[in-house]
Write a protein that holds these residues in place. Structure first.
Motif, PDB file in Angstrom:
ATOM      1  N   ASN A  81       0.807  -1.234   0.000  1.00 29.72           N
ATOM      2  CA  ASN A  81       0.000   0.000   0.000  1.00 29.72           C
ATOM      3  C   ASN A  81       0.837   1.279   0.000  1.00 29.72           C
ATOM      4  O   ASN A  81       0.542   2.215   0.756  1.00 29.72           O
ATOM      5  CB  ASN A  81      -0.959  -0.004   1.214  1.00 29.72           C
ATOM      6  N   THR A  91       1.628   2.889  -3.035  1.00 28.23           N
ATOM      7  CA  THR A  91       1.555   3.525  -4.364  1.00 28.23           C
ATOM      8  C   THR A  91       1.101   4.988  -4.308  1.00 28.23           C
ATOM      9  O   THR A  91       1.762   5.866  -4.859  1.00 28.23           O
ATOM     10  CB  THR A  91       0.619   2.713  -5.288  1.00 28.23           C
ATOM     11  N   TYR A  92      -0.029   5.251  -3.634  1.00 23.03           N
ATOM     12  CA  TYR A  92      -0.565   6.625  -3.709  1.00 23.03           C
ATOM     13  C   TYR A  92       0.351   7.608  -3.001  1.00 23.03           C
ATOM     14  O   TYR A  92       0.573   8.712  -3.468  1.00 23.03           O
ATOM     15  CB  TYR A  92      -1.998   6.692  -3.164  1.00 23.03           C
ATOM     16  N   LYS A  93       0.914   7.150  -1.858  1.00 25.36           N
ATOM     17  CA  LYS A  93       1.836   8.035  -1.108  1.00 25.36           C
ATOM     18  C   LYS A  93       2.983   8.463  -2.011  1.00 25.36           C
ATOM     19  O   LYS A  93       3.400   9.612  -2.011  1.00 25.36           O
ATOM     20  CB  LYS A  93       2.415   7.278   0.097  1.00 25.36           C
ATOM     21  N   GLU A 148       1.912  10.834  -4.940  1.00 27.53           N
ATOM     22  CA  GLU A 148       1.626  12.198  -4.473  1.00 27.53           C
ATOM     23  C   GLU A 148       2.862  13.088  -4.504  1.00 27.53           C
ATOM     24  O   GLU A 148       2.764  14.303  -4.572  1.00 27.53           O
ATOM     25  CB  GLU A 148       1.094  12.158  -3.033  1.00 27.53           C
ATOM     26  N   ASP A 186      -8.903  -0.236  -8.569  1.00 28.17           N
ATOM     27  CA  ASP A 186      -7.461   0.050  -8.523  1.00 28.17           C
ATOM     28  C   ASP A 186      -7.071   1.012  -9.645  1.00 28.17           C
ATOM     29  O   ASP A 186      -6.252   1.915  -9.441  1.00 28.17           O
ATOM     30  CB  ASP A 186      -6.652  -1.255  -8.623  1.00 28.17           C
ATOM     31  N   ASN A 217      -8.451   4.509  -8.720  1.00 25.01           N
ATOM     32  CA  ASN A 217      -7.680   5.155  -7.660  1.00 25.01           C
ATOM     33  C   ASN A 217      -6.376   5.749  -8.192  1.00 25.01           C
ATOM     34  O   ASN A 217      -5.941   6.807  -7.736  1.00 25.01           O
ATOM     35  CB  ASN A 217      -7.359   4.165  -6.535  1.00 25.01           C
ATOM     36  N   ILE A 218      -5.764   5.067  -9.147  1.00 24.23           N
ATOM     37  CA  ILE A 218      -4.535   5.619  -9.746  1.00 24.23           C
ATOM     38  C   ILE A 218      -4.878   6.900 -10.516  1.00 24.23           C
ATOM     39  O   ILE A 218      -4.218   7.927 -10.368  1.00 24.23           O
ATOM     40  CB  ILE A 218      -3.878   4.599 -10.716  1.00 24.23           C
ATOM     41  N   ALA A 278      -5.422   9.994  -8.531  1.00 25.28           N
ATOM     42  CA  ALA A 278      -4.247  10.593  -7.884  1.00 25.28           C
ATOM     43  C   ALA A 278      -3.733  11.811  -8.654  1.00 25.28           C
ATOM     44  O   ALA A 278      -2.921  12.579  -8.134  1.00 25.28           O
ATOM     45  CB  ALA A 278      -3.126   9.553  -7.739  1.00 25.28           C
TER      46      ALA A 278
END
Ligand code: GLY
Length: 333
Positions: free
Chosen positions: A19, A21-23, A26, A45, A48-49, A52
Motif C-alpha cells: 500500500n 503507491t498513492y503516497k 503524491e 485500482d 484510484n490511480i 491521484a
C-alpha cells in the motif's frame, strides 16, 4: 517501505512495500499522465490511480504477447499526439510484464523519450520485468525484437496488487524468482517454500539489481538472468504456456548436478504442471528448434550460437557458447 536503488545506466529508486503507491505518486507534480493499464485489473485500482492526478488519461490494453505489437504501439502514439503530450509529461505503466514492456517502449521512443513510471501488478513483473530498463515489442513472431533499455523515473512495487492475481499467474512469477534462487541467491527458494512473498520479491529484486548495476546493457554478466530462457521463449511462441512456466520446465536442461536436477524437478511439481509441459516440449521439438534460430540472442547467424548459462550447483554457474545442434541434444534428454 524498502528503497532499493538501481545505479546503472542511470539512477532510479525501486520502492517496495504494501500500500505505498498513492503516497509515492503524491510526491510527483504531473502536468499530464497517460496510464497504460492492464484491462484485467480491478476497476477500483485503476480509478484510484487516475484519481491521484488532476490530468490523467487512461489507455487499457489486454495483457498478452499479441498486444506487444506495432499496431498497439502506434495507437498509443496517436493518443499521445492527440492529447499533445510533451517531453515533460508522464506515462505510467500499470500491469504485468507485457504492459510494462509496451508502455516503457512507447515512453522510450515518443519524442525521443518521455518520463516513465512503472507500477508492476503481477508477481512476474515485480520480481523481474519492472527493473533493469528492458522494454520492447514483438515483431514478425519474434519476441522482443524491437526494443531499448530505458530508465524509468521510479518503480513502485506494491504487493497489494497481487490480491487480484490468479494462482496460476502467482506461481508463474514465483518460477522467475526460483530461477534467481538457483543462479544467484538460494534464500529466494526458501522464501518461496515459506510463501513469504514480500521476502521473495525483496531478495529477487536485490539479486537482479546487483547484476544490472554491473552489466546494465546486457553484454555479459546479465546473461545469467536468461537462465533457461532460450528454449522457454521458443516454447512460449507455440501455445498458451506462461513465461515462468516455460522457464521452469527448461531448468532441467541446464542443471548439470544430477541430485540438484532431481530435487528441483520434484519441487517444481508444487507450482506447475511439469508432466504436461514436458509432453508439450516433446511433441513440439522441431518447431521449438526452429524458433530458437530466430532468438534475438543469436550472436552469429552463420552458425547460430548463443551464450548459454549452465548451473554446476546451486549459485554456481558458467557461461558457454552453444549451437542449435546442442539444443537438439538437450531436448532429446
Ligand atoms: N529479464 C532478464 C533481464 O532483465 O535481463
Amino acid at each position: 517501505m524498502e528503497n532499493l536503488r538501481v545505479l546503472q545506466p542511470n539512477k532510479y529508486n525501486v520502492y517496495l512495500g504494501n500500500n505505498i503507491t498513492y503516497k509515492l505518486l503524491e510526491r510527483f507534480t504531473f502536468d499530464k499522465v497517460l496510464v497504460i493499464a492492464d484491462d484485467n485489473l480491478a476497476e477500483i485500482d485503476i480509478n484510484n490511480i487516475l484519481a491521484a492526478f488532476p490530468n490523467s488519461y487512461l489507455y487499457k490494453v489486454k495483457a498478452n504477447e499479441a498486444n506487444k505489437s506495432l499496431e498497439e504501439y502506434t495507437k498509443i502514439i496517436d493518443k499521445l499526439t492527440s492529447l499533445s503530450f510533451g517531453k515533460c509529461d508522464y506515462i505510467l505503466g500499470f500491469g504485468g510484464g507485457c504492459i510494462l514492456d509496451l508502455a516503457g517502449y512507447v515512453a522510450s521512443t515518443y519524442k525521443r523519450g518521455i518520463k516513465f513510471i512503472s507500477v508492476p501488478t503481477s508477481m512476474l513483473a515485480m520480481v523481474d520485468a519492472s527493473v533493469g530498463g528492458k522494454v520492447a515489442i514483438n515483431y514478425n513472431g519474434i519476441k522482443n525484437l524491437i526494443g531499448t533499455i530505458y530508465t524509468p523515473e521510479m518503480v513502485i512495487v506494491d504487493p497489494y496488487y497481487l490480491h487480484s492475481l490468479p494462482l496460476r499467474h502467482l506461481n508463474n512469477g514465483l518460477m522467475e524468482a526460483y530461477k534467481m534462487g538457483l543462479t544467484l541467491d538460494a534464500k529466494i527458494i526458501d522464501a518461496i517454500h515459506e510463501k513469504n512473498y514480500l521476502e521473495v520479491i525483496n531478495l529477487a529484486l536485490l539479486a537482479k539489481i546487483n547484476i544490472v548495476n554491473q552489466d546494465p546493457y546486457d553484454n555479459n554478466l546479465r546473461h545469467v538472468l536468461n537462465f533457461a530462457h532460450t528454449i522457454a521463449h521458443a516454447i512460449e511462441l507455440e501455445g498458451s504456456i506462461l513465461h515462468g512456466e516455460a522457464v521452469a520446465a527448461c531448468f532441467k536442461y541446464f542443471i548439470l548436478d544430477k541430485d540438484l536436477k532431481n530435487t528441483v524437478i520434484k519441487d517444481l511439481a508444487n507450482y506447475i504442471d511439469i508432466k504436461e509441459l514436458e509432453s508439450f516440449i516433446k511433441n513440439n521439438k522441431n518447431i521449438i528448434l526452429e524458433n530458437i534460430k530466430n532468438d534475438k540472442k543469436v550472436v552469429n547467424s552463420n552458425n547460430y550460437y548463443i551464450n548459454e548459462i549452465f548451473l554446476n550447483k546451486i549459485n554456481d554457474y558458467t557461461f558457454k557458447d552453444i549451437q542449435i545442434s546442442d539444443y537438439e541434444v538437450l531436448l532429446n534428454e
